[in-house]
Design an enzyme around this catalytic site. Structure first.
Site: not given
Length: 1951
Positions: A26, A266-267, A531, A945, A996, A1161, A1167, A1172
């Site tokens: 909110c 708000n939360g 993995m 990312e 994760k 792979c 990893c 690898c």
């Protein structure tokens, strides 16, 4: 039941939708006249405030019905008096009446009013009158209007005012509260719920003598239009709280609008379930003299069907009215600040919080709470400051607080203060005293209002108990030993793995100890994995998982954020009071008389102290949770008995210890999780829970996830006694260092657990253990309702499943493994392979066979291999997943259509995308290969990312385009620039990661190469932290803002949000869709990851099938499905997976692991170690060279899969993929032979969403989201700047006004520039100068690019200069500010400014709020002060802070420089020192403070790159020790790179050909054996022991290699003998398929497995370890084994171990079969038969041919020639011989070498040679062979065809021909005598998949059953036949199956 748009509340539970998961966020604010002056202007200003926060709310699917808005105001007495007089009544004086608004329905209007009046009468009150609230509903949207309630205002007065005379002040208010509460309980009964269209409803919006609430389902602009009262000039007030709601749904909800009765929120409260349960439990100990017996009528305190905000409001109201607390104190108690780790906090205040924590656990979660009781108005922010809150104070004594600035118009000269609410702080106005009360003053006053310090001194800690203890006890371990006749007394096997029978009972395995527990003892941390999790769900596992495995941790996403437990540990705490609670309504010292624990783990000694304590008169009851094994299947009754004992004990005992210590051969334990959960809920229901602590004394629990489960379901403390006893045993066996004493083991383990629990709590956004306890933050997957209702009440379990009977059966199986009398062959602790693949153990989706077949299919475009892959993969999927329990429901065959009529594969593949794997987690080669592949076929690849260099997306070759279409924006913001965003087709916001969820990530320094550092704008070699998403996406409205940011930054890109499956994700997705995301990805829990703790990998998230189906259903229910495209991912493998995903609602499908496998792979699961071996998940330049993947391999995979999909579609008669989406009628549950699977109920998953809401379109993306970009200020400015962008003009000046509704200013302008100039920005000499005045909206100057300079005179909200990309931002206060206004003391910008900035400059005159310059990687910023968490995670740039810094400054900072004032530097050092001292008393070790020791005398905070920290969470360690440790790690971790294979296995040829001794050079081999063992990589999917390509025995090769490396030969022997009866044979004569399948063999010589195997067994014989060990008991059963070859001997050996009397029959005079008669002595030593002087021709090759050559040589042959009909093998693998098939390569073995050495004529083999005729002399003796050369070609069908080469006939002289041509089948006379059947190859026929023949009691194994095969196959056959025979003889068998894993027969069918 279909959705009914007229229902005045959320729909009932349907499909996977459950209204209890609804959430909201909110905009909130208040306006108050500090001096209490009432005016209507306040409401006018509140209306403006509400309207200007409209963007923080949301609308329903009709785009007109808001999610809710409202106001709480102080009662306008004069206005109401006038209105009441018009009704003919006289209103008493203010304070002598109460009023409020009730929501009523037409169906119960009169009856409800009458019942309310009667109830008031019974409470000595009366209803003075009713007033219909005047309204104008023409402003409402259709949905809101259809469900509009009747609003009646009620006025309540004393029935007899004299009854209240002389009473304590406030008694009238208390009586009104009782009326409100009892009315809500009694009149809001379920039978009054909505029935058809007969509208019955009852809801009290508020009822108070001081305040009134007006609210409803409005958007902010409708609120004041609807209520005529609010716009009436006579309506005057001095307090007004305003709230705007953003709900995750579009359902009508007038009641859920805010404000509530005392607060607006708000939360989100993350700990709600526990808070409610514990509040219910306290009802058993609460009392209040004022209320007396009436108190119980107010229960339950938390009313039914309350939201989290409503529940908190209930408790707050109750605490104020009945708890002897003022409103501010009640708020402080329920929402305390982070006091535990604040060394600078005043002790008085800290003691208050300590006292408060003994009363209540925090209602924890991100929250901005505003509250008022008519006198006080205030706000409080959560302990971590995860909501925005800004306020102004004016000269006219008005305070305005809101989520944003710019919502209130005031001249700058009238504003005397601009501030913000700080984390954990309270903003409070006392209108009675006419003043603002400062946080510190107010809290100090409350802290001193009672003797809290004295009360706190009454608390007890473990040290106090130890001092008071006088009992004597022992903490020595108490193993339950099963005598093992003939075992070595000093054998670790006998004394640990096998000797202590508790370990198999409690489900311990080797992985548990080696991979999880030992790292905790040694490093204080959990071990990492990678993995993802591809093992079966617990409800599908056939290996008796513990109860904890059925639970999946929930996590925060979108509606609230996860937090970072290490960098932001100042808000975390594991401290808890346990034991008897006091009466929280009447505070006194008794409240503090509780046991205070630092963490939940108790040592053995501390548990004994608690058992014996008498401190404070406390008593402890130990409750046995074991029961008679004879009643093992009646588990539920046993649990009921434990609950009864607990109930009785809780009445006069303060500590209940649930103990499984009495486990024995005759007693079986109830799982600690089941017992504790049941007791907890039972005691809540009996109102006894608050009287005692529940402590577990259990051997079952050892892992972090298990501890979290029991704590989450109410356990106060745990003593995991087996953990500490195992530590003792490991130390005694030198497995762990002697330095790890009992005390150190406890401390290290507790620290690791604390760290793990902190991560689990933090991923849900929970800061304190006290709040996490009993909060039940889990979903059960596969547990039946009877189990849930008894033990885990209130927990979601949506597919039913395993009941008490099956849980009892599986427990009984573990008991049988532990105490079974016929156990006979368990040399090691059971090792089923829950984490890593294990042959014969737990199933895994990524098994060796599937991986190998996929690579063969894609690398060689082999359709036959692909079909085999599909068959294998589907089998694995059936074993492991929910979707595997489905089958496609094909219609009648006559509805099928030709495949050619189906949408082409080239269109289907466009719906495929690869997952978000960052450049950093995988190599450049792998990352770019994926991009090229996806661009070739029209799919999409994802940057992940880690960003993407511009050279990847600019000027690309269309045929080799490395540009990733999807560019991810994650919490690390690595490389996110204006140019990066502008060159994307899709921008994906990463809210969570499947493997994760709720966690951030790490990239170790050794992976941060120069290229990666450049891409991520960081420093090479310095590790990087990707924080959890809690900065600019810490609520749903903030996510909506980020969506808006990205759309503005690239209007043509599709905006996507990545979510992870969990219960309620559909509700969250609805909120995301309302936030205008255009695409939503639902990831499964089993996705891959570069690195995470095993707790995260195994314990968090849900299968995508649940999340996808729920999302599709809930979006449809909300009529939002058409606005978004849905995608699913998570271990997708085949076209079947794609079909299931589409049927459940997916428009698109994502793949990550499968494309990696296609590129090479092998699922090493290393990893995180940068090792690898195929160059994919590594940045090691040497290993990257080994990458062999091609874009074509990935393209082949996707097209093969698309063709598979087309085949299914054709059978279904479906032409377009779109027509498949949502067609759940085409999917059904398949019949299953496994009872566990058959108990699952998938009806909710398979619910047809279109039937839930038939009017909703489900065509994803068919309705465009309207971002209203044309209304933006950028749209006005860009045309003005176009000449500068085009280079036609130099610098352009633009001046404008700006307000808070103008968000993301500058983003689209920067986009236009970035499209043309990339990150370089405008060329020198050109530019845009923009001068603005006003209050800028959120994300001001977001992604501002070089060449654009913006100056703002005014202030700004959150996210200023976020992602700054080279631009310049200047912000300063208005020039006409108040004369007393000091910029250095006032807030000018909000939270999270310059987040993720990569370059540019910002000059800010004023103070910034929290999280300034988080993840700054290159910008320069100057500011006059910052709040908490400044410069967090910073990796570059410069920051100059000219004033104060808040707490936790520079946490996680790894680059750049921050300059701070000396006093701030000293304060920071003091904080660090005090925090260090504080943490030294806690078991959580000091996490990194990368700035430690790097603050120079020039007062600058820097981080150089000289000491990169590999693991970001590591503390600073002793360098020498670290180097030493690294050296050891390198030997094993990188041994395969560092060391070469030993190629010299044999003695010198010149020597060995002269004798018949064994050819092997054992002495030489032994010398380098440890180094060779170091080459073994311990693969996560070890192909070497897979039955498809490697060792059929399933030899546990990586384990025994590692043990040899550790010089632990005895344990290596046990590992070897667990699977192989005769390694002395196999190590010599087996051709080693294990080495052929070795992963290292892909591009290097394989590990020398045979040498190690041979050495282990030979050393055992030399050491005398191999001794006869006859069984202790005989079964009396007799078995005859015919044939003494390896199969017969192995069967006999196993059956003898099982206690049977075995006789082996052999027709020859020696045992051994071909071992004796088919192998030459120099390979397997025997006596020699001499033959001399012949010319020998050997016909046939392979090992047999080589043996013939070697034997002939030693027999004195004159010459030797070998014919092989096939061509010369290649030096490298051929296309039709891919790894891991046995390599058909040219090799020179011992015999070939010896011939060459003896005669110097080279190799004796003649390839492409076919013998035609044996030539005889006149006496009939052989004298030669006529042979011919042949050649091989392929015919049109692709088959090899042989033809003779004309003129190539040759006659070879020979007197002896040896036929090395294999086994001809078993001899007939034995078969005929038994009357057995034979197949076409003469093999004995057995039952399918079995060893039993149709002849009862006759079994077949070995070559007679399977034909000619290797010795390892023979032993395997013998072992498995023995197991089947044992089961035949005695009804069950504990002989091991494949891979040495024991599988007791389950009494349930089929499993």
């Amino acid at each position: 039941m279909p959705f009914d748009p007229l229902r005045p509340k959320c729909p009932e539970k349907v499909g996977l939708y459950d209204p209890k998961h609804e959430k909201d966020a909110c905009g909130v604010g208040f306006i108050v006249h500090i001096d209490g002056t009432q005016s209507h202007d306040l409401l006018f200003d509140a209306e403006q405030l509400s309207n200007r926060m409209e963007h923080r709310g949301a609308c329903s699917a009709d785009n007109d019905s808001g999610d809710g808005a409202g106001v709480l105001v102080a009662i306008p007495h004069e206005f109401f008096a006038n209105k009441v007089s018009q009704l003919g009544e006289t209103l008493p004086a203010f304070g002598q009446y109460a009023t409020g608004i009730l929501f009523l329905g037409s169906g119960n209007l009169d009856s409800s009013k009458k019942e309310f009046e009667d109830l008031a009468e019974s409470l000595n009150l009366k209803v003075l009158c009713w007033r219909r609230i005047p309204k104008k509903n023409d402003c409402l949207g259709e949905i809101a209007r259809n469900t509009e309630p009747i609003m009646e205002q009620v006025f309540v007065v004393p029935k007899d005012p004299s009854n209240f005379e002389g009473e304590e002040e406030g008694m009238f208010g208390i009586q009104v509260f009782i009326l409100r509460k009892t009315a809500s309980h009694k009149l809001n009964r379920e039978e009054r719920d909505w029935k058809g269209h007969n509208d019955k409803r009852f809801y009290v919006a508020s009822l108070s003598p001081s305040t009134i609430v007006y609210k409803g389902q409005f958007n902010p602009c409708q609120l004041f239009k609807y209520f005529e009262d609010l716009v009436n000039p006579e309506f005057k007030t001095h307090i007004c709280i305003v709230h705007t709601r953003f709900s995750t749904n579009t359902f009508p909800s007038w009641e859920r609008a805010h404000p509530n009765r005392m607060l607006a929120h708000n939360g989100e409260i993350n700990t709600l379930r526990g808070n409610i349960n514990l509040m219910k439990a306290r009802e058993g100990v609460m009392a209040n003299m004022k209320f007396g017996k009436k108190l119980s009528e107010l229960y339950p305190v938390v009313e039914s069907e309350m939201s989290d905000s409503g529940s908190l409001d209930n408790v707050l109201e109750f605490l104020v009215m009945a708890g002897n607390r003022s409103l501010p104190e009640a708020i402080m108690t329920l929402v305390p600040e982070a006091w535990q780790n604040d060394p600078l906090m005043d002790n008085n205040k800290k003691n208050f919080y300590r006292f408060g924590s003994c009363c209540f656990e925090p209602w924890d979660g991100p929250a901005l709470l505003t509250f008022s009781d008519g006198r006080y108005v205030g706000a409080i922010l959560d302990r971590n400051g995860l909501r925005p809150s800004r306020f102004y104070v004016t000269k006219s004594n008005i305070m305005v607080m809101a989520s944003e600035v710019g919502v209130y118009d005031a001249e700058p000269s009238d504003i005397v203060q601009k501030g913000r609410l700080m984390p954990g702080r309270m903003l409070l106005v006392d209108t009675k005293e006419k003043k603002i009360i400062q946080d510190e003053v107010m809290k100090q006053e409350i802290a001193l209002s009672r003797p809290h310090d004295q009360w706190w001194s009454k608390h007890v800690n473990l040290g106090d108990l130890r001092k008071a203890n006088i009992a004597q006890f022992s903490t020595d371990r108490r193993p339950i030993i099963k005598p093992l006749e003939g075992s070595e007394e000093d054998s670790i096997v006998a004394r640990i793995w096998q000797g202590d029978r508790r370990m198999p009972m409690f489900g311990y395995n080797l992985e548990t100890i080696q991979m999880l527990m030992i790292p905790m003892f040694q490093t204080k941390k959990e071990a990492l994995g990678s993995m993802g999790n591809d093992a079966p769900l617990a409800c599908l596992s056939k290996l008796q998982p513990l109860i904890y495995e059925y639970f999946k941790q929930l996590f925060a996403q979108v509606t609230n954020p996860p937090i970072d437990p290490f960098r932001e540990r100042i808000v975390m705490s594991l401290e808890c009071p346990i034991g008897p609670e006091g009466n929280v309504l009447e505070p006194d010292e008794k409240t503090c008389k509780r046991l205070w624990l630092k963490n939940p783990i108790l040592s053995l000694g501390d548990l004994e102290v608690i058992k014996n304590t008498t401190v404070l008169g406390w008593k402890t009851k130990v409750i046995d949770i074991t029961y008679d094994v004879n009643g093992a299947l009646d588990l539920e009754s046993a649990i009921e008995e434990v609950c009864k004992q607990a109930e009785n004990a809780a009445k006069d005992h303060q500590f209940l210890i649930l103990s499984d210590r009495n486990l024995s051969e005759n007693r079986i334990p109830i799982s600690a999780g089941l017992a504790s959960g049941a007791v907890h809920h039972h005691l809540i229901n009996t109102r006894l829970r608050s009287k005692c602590a529940i402590i577990l004394e259990t051997g079952e629990i050892r892992e972090v996830h298990q501890i979290c489960v029991v704590v989450g379901f109410g356990v106060d403390a745990i003593c995991p006694y087996m953990v500490f006893e195992i530590a003792q045993m490991l130390r005694e066996e030198n497995v762990i260092s002697a330095d790890i004493t009992d005390e150190v083991a406890y401390a290290n383990y507790a620290a690791a657990v604390d760290r793990g629990i902190s991560k689990v709590m933090a991923k849900m956004g929970i800061s304190t253990m006290q709040s996490y306890k009993a909060a039940q933050i889990f979903e059960a997957v596969g547990l039946a309702d009877d189990v849930i209702n008894r033990c885990f009440k209130g927990t979601a379990s949506r597919i039913g499943g395993v009941n008490f009977r099956i849980l009892a059966q599986e427990s009984l199986i573990r008991h049988k493994l532990a105490f079974g009398h016929n156990e006979c062959d368990a040399r090691i602790l059971r090792d089923p392979g829950f984490l890593h693949y294990r042959s014969g153990g737990e199933k895994h989706i990524n098994d060796p066979n599937s991986v190998a077949l996929l690579q063969e299919a894609t690398k060689h475009e082999n359709q036959a291999a692909y079909q085999k892959y599909v068959d294998a993969a589907v089998e694995s999927i059936r074993d492991c997943t929910i979707r595997g329990q489905f089958e496609l429901n094909f219609p009648d065959p006559d509805k099928a259509i030709p495949v050619d009529d189906v949408e082409p594969a080239s269109e289907i593949v466009k719906r495929f995308a690869t997952g978000a794997m960052s450049f950093g987690s995988i190599s450049y080669e792998a990352h770019s290969t994926l991009a090229v592949a996806m661009n070739k076929m029209g799919g999409k690849s994802n940057t992940g990312e880690g960003g993407e260099n511009s050279d990847r997306y600019l000027n690309q070759d269309p045929e080799y385009n490395m540009r990733s279409a999807i560019k991810q924006v994650a919490s690390g913001r690595f490389g996110v620039t204006a140019s990066y965003l502008s060159h994307a087709d899709e921008l994906q916001i990463k809210m969570a990661q499947g493997a994760k969820p709720g966690e951030g990530g790490e990239l170790p320094g050794f992976k941060v190469t120069i290229d990666i550092a450049k891409t991520r704008h960081s420093v090479p070699g310095v590790g990087l932290i990707s924080p959890p998403p809690h900065h600019d996406i810490y609520s749903i409205e903030d996510l909506a803002q980020l969506i808006y940011d990205l759309k503005c930054a690239n209007p043509s890109a599709r905006i996507s949000v990545k979510l992870v499956s969990e219960v309620g994700v559909g509700v969250v997705a609805s909120g995301v869709a309302k936030g205008k995301s255009e695409h939503i990805l639902i990831s499964g829990h089993d996705g891959g990851t570069g690195a995470s703790s095993w707790t995260g990998i195994k314990g968090a998230g849900l299968p995508w099938e649940l999340g996808l189906s729920e999302t599709h259903q809930v979006l449809t229910l909300n009529n939002l499905r058409s606005r978004v495209v849905l995608q699913a991912d998570g271990q997708m493998r085949t076209g079947f997976d794609v079909m299931v995903a589409a049927i459940l609602g997916a428009d698109e499908v994502g793949f990550s692991t499968a494309p990696l496998i296609a590129m090479g792979c092998t699922m090493m699961r290393k990893c995180h170690l940068n090792t690898c071996p195929v160059g994919i998940a590594t940045q090691d330049p040497e290993l990257r060279k080994k990458f062999e993947g091609k874009p074509e391999h990935v393209v082949n995979f996707f097209f093969m899969m698309a063709e598979e999909v087309r085949t299914y579609l054709s059978k279904m008669g479906i032409r377009k993929f779109q027509d498949l989406i949502g067609r759940t009628d085409l999917l059904r549950q398949r019949p299953s032979d496994c009872e566990k699977a058959s108990l699952l109920n998938f009806n909710a998953i398979l619910m047809d969403a279109s039937k839930i809401r038939p009017d909703a379109s489900i065509v994803g993306g068919s309705v465009e989201q309207d971002f209203e970009l044309e209304k933006r200020l950028d749209s006005e400015i860009i045309p003005l700047c176009q000449d500068a962008i085009d280079g036609k003009e130099g610098v352009i000046l633009v001046e404008r006004e700006i307000n808070n509704n103008q968000r993301s200013f500058g983003a689209t302008l920067s986009h236009e520039i970035a499209k043309r100039y990339t990150n370089d920005g405008l060329p020198n000499g050109t530019g845009v100068d923009i001068k603005l005045k006003g209050s800028a909206g959120q994300s001001f100057c977001v992604f501002l690019i070089k060449g654009v300079n913006v100056t703002l005179e005014g202030d700004a909200n959150d996210y200023v200069a976020k992602g700054l990309s080279g631009g310049e931002v200047v912000i300063f206060p208005p020039k006409n500010s108040h004369e007393a206004f000091k910029s250095e003391e006032n807030i000018i910008v909000g939270n999270v400014c310059l987040y993720g900035a990569t370059s540019g400059r910002a000059f800010i005159r004023g103070v910034g709020a929290e999280r300034f310059c988080v993840r700054n990687s290159g910008a320069l910023a100057v500011i006059e002060g910052v709040g908490d968490h400044g410069c967090e995670y910073m990796t570059g740039g410069r920051v100059i802070i000219l004033g104060r810094t808040g707490r936790n400054f520079a946490a996680g900072m790894s680059g750049g420089i921050a300059y701070v004032f000396p006093r701030e530097y000293q304060r920071a050092l003091l904080e660090q020192k005090a925090a260090s001292e504080q943490m030294s008393n806690n078991s959580i070790e000091e996490p990194p403070k990368e700035m430690n020791g790097r603050i120079t005398p020039e007062i600058r905070v820097t981080n150089d790159k000289e000491s990169p920290v590999a693991d970001i969470e590591d503390s600073v360690k002793d360098k020498e020790m670290q180097a030493k440790k690294q050296e050891v790690i390198l030997d094993k971790t990188r041994g395969f790179v560092k060391y070469k294979r030993e190629t010299k296995m044999y003695r010198e040829a010149e020597d060995r050909l002269k004798d018949w001794n064994e050819i092997y050079d054992f002495k030489h081999v032994r010398r380098g054996l440890k180094k060779q063992a170091a080459r073994c990589m311990d693969c996560g999917v070890p192909f070497c022991h897979s039955t498809s390509h490697g060792c059929p025995l399933g030899n546990i090769i990586p384990k025994f290699n590692d043990l040899v490396f550790q010089d632990n030969w005895k344990e290596a022997l046990n590992q070897l003998l667990q699977t192989n009866n005769f390694p002395e044979f196999t190590g010599r004569v087996c051709p080693a398929p294990c080495e052929g399948a070795c992963v290292l063999g892909i591009n290097e010589p394989a590990v020398t497995i045979k040498n190690i195997e041979c050495s282990i067994i030979d050393n055992a014989f030399e050491q005398g370890w191999i001794k006869p060990n006859p069984p202790a008991k005989r079964s009396g059963k007799t078995v005859a084994v015919i044939g003494s070859g390896p199969a017969g001997l192995a069967a006999a050996d196993q059956l003898n171990k099982a206690g049977h009397l075995v006789t082996v029959y052999e027709r020859n005079n020696r045992i051994g079969g071909l071992l004796q008669y088919g192998i030459p002595t120099m390979k397997l030593s025997k006596e020699v038969v001499q033959r001399h002087g012949k010319d020998v021709v050997v016909i046939g090759g392979g090992d047999t041919g080589c043996d013939c050559i070697g034997t002939s040589l030693r027999q004195g042959a004159n010459s030797i020639t070998s014919f092989e009909i096939l061509p010369t093998p290649p030096d490298m693998r051929a296309k039709d011989n891919p790894w891991p098939q046995y390599p058909k390569l040219f090799k020179v073995d011992y015999g070939h070498e010896e011939v060459s050495v003896k005669w110097g004529k080279g190799d004796p083999r003649r390839y492409n040679t076919e013998s035609l005729e044996f030539l005889k002399d006149k006496d009939g003796n052989l004298e030669g062979i006529r042979a011919v050369q042949v050649e091989w070609t392929k015919d049109n069908a692709g088959r090899w065809v042989k033809s003779q080469v004309e003129g190539s006939e040759t006659i070879y002289k020979c007197q002896l021909a040896l036929l090395a041509m294999g086994f001809l089948g078993p001899e007939d006379y034995v078969i005929e005598s038994f009357g057995l059947e034979q197949d076409a190859r003469s093999n004995i026929v057995t039952k399918p998949g079995r060893f039993s023949t149709p002849k009862d009691g006759v079994f077949a194994a070995g070559d007679c059953r399977r034909g000619q095969s290797l010795v390892v196959w023979a032993i395997t056959e013998g072992r498995q036949a023995a197991r089947e025979i044992d089961e035949y003889l005695v009804g069950d068998s504990l002989l091991p199956g494949l891979g040495g894993v024991i599988h007791p027969r389950v009494t349930q069918k089929g499993c």
